[in-house]
Design a protein around this motif. Structure first.
Motif, PDB file in Angstrom:
ATOM      1  N   LEU A 541     -12.202  -2.016   0.401  1.00  0.00           N
ATOM      2  CA  LEU A 541     -11.054  -1.142  -0.047  1.00  0.00           C
ATOM      3  C   LEU A 541      -9.916  -1.806  -0.496  1.00  0.00           C
ATOM      4  O   LEU A 541      -9.543  -3.043  -0.347  1.00  0.00           O
ATOM      5  CB  LEU A 541     -10.708  -0.416   1.154  1.00  0.00           C
ATOM      6  CG  LEU A 541     -11.886   0.529   2.014  1.00  0.00           C
ATOM      7  CD1 LEU A 541     -11.485   1.413   3.080  1.00  0.00           C
ATOM      8  CD2 LEU A 541     -12.412   1.788   0.545  1.00  0.00           C
ATOM      9  N   GLU A 542      -9.253  -0.876  -1.351  1.00  0.00           N
ATOM     10  CA  GLU A 542      -7.945  -1.590  -1.922  1.00  0.00           C
ATOM     11  C   GLU A 542      -6.897  -1.971  -0.732  1.00  0.00           C
ATOM     12  O   GLU A 542      -6.298  -3.216  -0.940  1.00  0.00           O
ATOM     13  CB  GLU A 542      -7.048  -0.869  -3.091  1.00  0.00           C
ATOM     14  CG  GLU A 542      -5.951  -1.183  -3.889  1.00  0.00           C
ATOM     15  CD  GLU A 542      -5.492  -0.366  -4.424  1.00  0.00           C
ATOM     16  OE1 GLU A 542      -4.271  -0.545  -5.253  1.00  0.00           O
ATOM     17  OE2 GLU A 542      -5.874   0.892  -4.732  1.00  0.00           O
ATOM     18  N   GLY A 543      -6.735  -1.087   0.293  1.00  0.00           N
ATOM     19  CA  GLY A 543      -5.714  -1.632   1.220  1.00  0.00           C
ATOM     20  C   GLY A 543      -6.303  -2.775   2.020  1.00  0.00           C
ATOM     21  O   GLY A 543      -5.294  -3.585   2.343  1.00  0.00           O
ATOM     22  N   ASP A 544      -7.612  -2.805   2.376  1.00  0.00           N
ATOM     23  CA  ASP A 544      -7.849  -4.260   3.193  1.00  0.00           C
ATOM     24  C   ASP A 544      -7.809  -5.404   2.428  1.00  0.00           C
ATOM     25  O   ASP A 544      -7.487  -6.520   2.724  1.00  0.00           O
ATOM     26  CB  ASP A 544      -9.554  -4.002   3.220  1.00  0.00           C
ATOM     27  CG  ASP A 544      -9.682  -2.743   4.406  1.00  0.00           C
ATOM     28  OD1 ASP A 544      -8.839  -2.491   5.092  1.00  0.00           O
ATOM     29  OD2 ASP A 544     -10.774  -2.399   4.404  1.00  0.00           O
ATOM     30  N   TYR A 545      -7.837  -5.346   1.066  1.00  0.00           N
ATOM     31  CA  TYR A 545      -7.922  -6.326  -0.063  1.00  0.00           C
ATOM     32  C   TYR A 545      -6.656  -6.870   0.014  1.00  0.00           C
ATOM     33  O   TYR A 545      -6.160  -7.803  -0.284  1.00  0.00           O
ATOM     34  CB  TYR A 545      -8.253  -5.938  -1.524  1.00  0.00           C
ATOM     35  CG  TYR A 545      -8.064  -7.215  -2.501  1.00  0.00           C
ATOM     36  CD1 TYR A 545      -8.759  -8.401  -2.475  1.00  0.00           C
ATOM     37  CD2 TYR A 545      -7.485  -6.977  -3.414  1.00  0.00           C
ATOM     38  CE1 TYR A 545      -8.636  -9.193  -3.167  1.00  0.00           C
ATOM     39  CE2 TYR A 545      -7.482  -7.913  -4.643  1.00  0.00           C
ATOM     40  CZ  TYR A 545      -7.842  -9.185  -4.330  1.00  0.00           C
ATOM     41  OH  TYR A 545      -7.575 -10.180  -5.362  1.00  0.00           O
ATOM     42  N   MET A 546      -5.549  -5.940  -0.179  1.00  0.00           N
ATOM     43  CA  MET A 546      -4.069  -6.009  -0.219  1.00  0.00           C
ATOM     44  C   MET A 546      -3.575  -6.730   1.043  1.00  0.00           C
ATOM     45  O   MET A 546      -2.630  -7.711   0.911  1.00  0.00           O
ATOM     46  CB  MET A 546      -3.482  -4.917  -0.376  1.00  0.00           C
ATOM     47  CG  MET A 546      -3.519  -4.494  -1.886  1.00  0.00           C
ATOM     48  SD  MET A 546      -2.786  -5.515  -3.116  1.00  0.00           S
ATOM     49  CE  MET A 546      -3.389  -4.593  -4.711  1.00  0.00           C
ATOM     50  N   LYS A 547      -4.084  -6.401   2.016  1.00  0.00           N
ATOM     51  CA  LYS A 547      -3.783  -7.181   3.437  1.00  0.00           C
ATOM     52  C   LYS A 547      -4.331  -8.500   3.486  1.00  0.00           C
ATOM     53  O   LYS A 547      -3.498  -9.553   3.873  1.00  0.00           O
ATOM     54  CB  LYS A 547      -4.354  -6.514   4.465  1.00  0.00           C
ATOM     55  CG  LYS A 547      -3.767  -4.970   4.799  1.00  0.00           C
ATOM     56  CD  LYS A 547      -4.491  -4.416   6.267  1.00  0.00           C
ATOM     57  CE  LYS A 547      -3.797  -2.945   6.404  1.00  0.00           C
ATOM     58  NZ  LYS A 547      -4.379  -2.527   7.472  1.00  0.00           N
ATOM     59  N   MET A 548      -5.475  -8.879   2.819  1.00  0.00           N
ATOM     60  CA  MET A 548      -6.006 -10.071   2.844  1.00  0.00           C
ATOM     61  C   MET A 548      -5.196 -11.031   1.868  1.00  0.00           C
ATOM     62  O   MET A 548      -4.938 -12.178   2.230  1.00  0.00           O
ATOM     63  CB  MET A 548      -7.327 -10.240   2.142  1.00  0.00           C
ATOM     64  CG  MET A 548      -8.385  -9.660   2.955  1.00  0.00           C
ATOM     65  SD  MET A 548      -9.982  -9.775   2.079  1.00  0.00           S
ATOM     66  CE  MET A 548     -10.113 -11.177   1.862  1.00  0.00           C
ATOM     67  N   LEU A 549      -4.451 -10.232   0.746  1.00  0.00           N
ATOM     68  CA  LEU A 549      -3.562 -11.091  -0.231  1.00  0.00           C
ATOM     69  C   LEU A 549      -2.107 -11.533   0.394  1.00  0.00           C
ATOM     70  O   LEU A 549      -1.203 -12.036  -0.004  1.00  0.00           O
ATOM     71  CB  LEU A 549      -3.322 -10.448  -1.435  1.00  0.00           C
ATOM     72  CG  LEU A 549      -4.728 -10.321  -2.461  1.00  0.00           C
ATOM     73  CD1 LEU A 549      -4.244  -9.648  -3.505  1.00  0.00           C
ATOM     74  CD2 LEU A 549      -5.307 -11.730  -2.666  1.00  0.00           C
TER      75      LEU A 549
END
Length: 708
Positions: A541-549
């Motif tokens: 998911l985009e939100g999970d990916y953004m948190k990883m970044l």
């Protein structure tokens, strides 16, 4: 003056023109004649005229007598006057006679005037009596006229009453007739109004229909005009891009280094796209614009812009070719030196990679080097990724160990957790560069807490050993708090990174496990410190990916803006760059737990990866601005070569992946590199705390690149 002239003057005077009649009031005719003659001068009476004439004649005769007679008569009449003596002439006597004549005329005139005044008074009395008589007659006539007027008015009133009666009768008859006609007219008008209402309803329906049709046509026309205007604006943009491309080629100073076929192909394709856009605009103006036309114009605009970028790349490549050619002409021996530097650089990178493989996170002297998965190739170096995985596992183990205290279930445990957090937060929040004693005090408070001693916060004693996992919890929370403070404070106030780094380094030196946790939180909050460009998984998911970044994502899934994100990443990286060069209070650089050599490793890892837009330029500039001075002092010529490599090879790569609208960080990086090469100096970062800070010494001078 002679007598006739006197008489003539009297006749022509106002009073001389009056006529006097003693019987003027005896008859009406006499009265009217008298009144008519009032405006003319009355004639002199005969007797008065005769007297004046006689007197004048006597005086005249006396004047014209002979000289002897005059003398004789004069002596008889005026005894007091003597005759002229021998030499006296006749003219003198004549003068005497004239003076006497004038005296006589004056006497006569006075008598006449007196008589006139008497006659005038008599006449005024008569006029007054006549006026009184006439007033009486006027009153009599006025009374008679009033009586006649009263009679006439009475007769007129009678006639008017009779006429009014006739008019009233006629009006009544007309009113009855008009009422009948009005009734008929109202009936007729009512029928006509009904017909008009029906016609109006039909007309209103038609008007509404026409209005709706007009609105639809106007809306269609507006949309058509908007589409046409959009097409025109895109056409103007395409023409501007074409002009910009041609100007770029025309102003290129290195045309001989341009690829002829490629340049002609780009120009031909650009002109074809412009011609297509012009034809499409003409078709839209004649037949009307459509959404397909707009899409085609947008596509042509995109093609033209891509062509402009390709032309810019061609010009840039020509410039690079020119620079290379010039360098070859000016330095014939540069090739051998370049090869030597290249070999030296390869050896240095090889050695750096070997050193990276030997890095350890725990107390083990060796570790296995992991192999990167296929999706992580060109995202991180194998050694950096292995270090990231080990530190992440270390942090997970600590978090699992501290879970009973981090997620308390009892009131006592909750209270202890809050007290330990306060014991760490208070000194960390108070860190500043106001003095060395101030920083030592904050380091002492943290060291006492971690060593198991009792500290006092707000008159409350706190001890980390009250819980079995208290010390581990404090180490993890301290690492997390330091990174969080860097993201919030250093991002806004860059110079605050150094006092924060001094405290972190001092505690890290005493407690190495804090360094492991601090690096783990660094890598999680800002993966670019590894450096690691995390790719997105296929089903992630985009939100999970953004948190990883490292982006902040709220509960509603809203991701923070990119500008704020880059600002936080900059603060964290500046904190890390400050740590690798900070001087601990108890020793020099040799005793540093994470020294400047790790800065060299980070920089080498970064330039061996393909750059990303925005973030690479931003973080590279921030790191060089903070740690460039320390790296130059430590590595000298080697660091100078690395800067030259970044400016000549790595910077163009960043420029290619950075769009035109986001070149602010790229511009700052280019300016920094140009200043370093031009001035040969790199200044110490603002807020830097050297080893002399602890003795309040002055800040060291700038480092001169030319000295290496």
């Amino acid at each position: 003056m002679t007598t006739p002239s006197v008489l003539q003057s009297l006749k022509t005077s106002n009073k001389g023109r009056l006529l006097y009649d003693n019987l003027w009031n005896t008859s009406a005719e006499s009265t009217m004649r008298t009144l008519q003659q009032c405006t003319s001068s009355p004639p002199l009476r005969t007797t008065l005229a005769l007297r004046m004439q006689q007197r004048s004649m006597d005086i005249t005769e006396r004047i014209v007598q002979p000289e002897s007679t005059i003398s004789r008569n004069t002596s008889q009449s005026m005894k007091s006057t003597s005759a002229p003596q021998g030499g006296e002439s006749l003219s003198a006597w004549v003068d005497v006679g004239m003076s006497r004549l004038s005296y006589c005329e004056g006497v006569v005139l006075k008598e006449c005037l007196a008589q006139e005044r008497r006659d005038e008074e008599t006449l005024q009395k008569r006029v007054i009596r006549r006026q009184q008589y006439l007033n009486g007659e006027y009153k009599h006539i006025q009374e008679w006229a009033e009586n006649r007027l009263i009679d006439a008015v009475a007769k007129m009133e009678e006639k008017e009453e009779e006429r009014c009666a006739n008019v009233t009768r006629i009006v009544d008859q007309d009113a009855i007739s008009n009422q009948q006609q009005r009734t008929k007219s109202e009936e007729t008008m009512q029928r006509r109004w009904q017909e008009i209402d029906e016609i109006m309803k039909v007309g209103e329906a038609k008007r509404q229909q026409i209005t709706e049709e007009e609105r639809i046509r106007a809306e269609e026309l507006r949309k058509r005009l908007e589409r046409l205007e959009k097409i025109k604006s895109i056409q103007v943009t395409i023409c501007d891009v074409e002009t910009q491309s041609k100007c770029l080629l025309a102003q290129c100073r290195y045309k001989s280094y341009l690829s002829h076929d490629t340049t002609l192909g780009e120009i031909k394709e650009l002109e074809q796209n412009v011609e297509k856009s012009g034809d499409l605009l003409n078709v839209s103006e004649k037949e009307g614009p459509t959404d397909m036309n707009i899409e085609e114009m947008v596509r042509l605009e995109s093609c033209v812009r891509h062509g402009l970028r390709r032309i810019q790349d061609l010009v840039h490549q020509a410039e690079l070719a020119f620079n290379e050619a010039e360098a070859k002409k000016k330095e014939e021996e540069a090739k051998a030196a370049s090869e030597a530097r290249y070999k030296e650089q390869q050896e240095r990178e090889k050695k750096a990679k070997e050193d990276q493989k030997k890095l350890v996170v725990s107390g083990d002297s060796t570790r296995s080097v992991c192999t990167l998965p296929d999706q992580l190739v060109n995202c991180a170096s194998p050694s950096a990724y292995a270090l990231y995985e080990q530190l992440k596992k270390k942090l997970d183990d600590v978090l699992k160990l501290c879970e009973p205290l981090a997620s308390p279930t009892t009131v006592t445990t909750k209270k202890l957790k809050l007290e330990l957090q306060k014991a760490i937060a208070h000194p960390v929040n108070a860190i500043s560069s106001q003095s060395a004693a101030h920083l030592r005090d904050k380091v002492g408070r943290l060291v006492n807490l971690l060593s198991g001693k009792t500290v006092t916060i707000a008159d409350m004693p706190i001890n980390a050993t009250q819980h079995p996992q208290g010390r581990a919890f404090c180490l993890e929370y301290l690492a997390k708090k330091l990174v969080h403070k860097a993201a919030q404070q250093v991002s806004a106030k860059h110079e605050s990174a150094f006092p924060l780094a001094a405290v972190a380094t001092a505690v890290w030196k005493l407690y190495p496990e804090l360094g492991h946790l601090l690096l783990a939180h660094f890598y999680i909050a800002c993966p670019y410190i590894i450096p690691f460009y995390m790719p997105r998984n296929r089903n992630q998911l985009e939100g999970d990916y953004m948190k990883m970044l490292g982006y902040l994502v709220d509960d509603d899934g809203k991701v923070e803006e990119e500008e704020q994100y880059l600002k936080r990443m900059s603060g964290i990286l500046r904190f890390y760059a400050a740590i690798i060069q900070s001087t601990p209070p108890g020793g020099g650089q040799s005793a540093h737990p994470h020294g400047v050599e790790h800065g060299w490793v980070w920089l080498s890892r970064l330039v061996n990866l393909s750059p990303r837009q925005d973030v690479t330029a931003t973080l590279l500039f921030d790191f060089l601005e903070v740690a460039g001075h320390a790296l130059l002092e430590a590595y000298g010529k080697q660091f100078r070569k690395l800067l030259a490599l970044i400016a000549s090879e790595y910077y163009p790569k960043i420029e290619k992946v950075t769009p035109e609208s986001k070149r602010g960080p790229l511009t700052r990086l280019r300016q920094f590199l140009e200043d370093c090469v031009k001035t040969g100096r790199i200044s110490q970062p603002q807020g830097y705390l050297s080893s002399q800070f602890w003795t309040r010494a002055a800040t060291p001078p700038l480092v001169d690149l030319t000295s290496y």
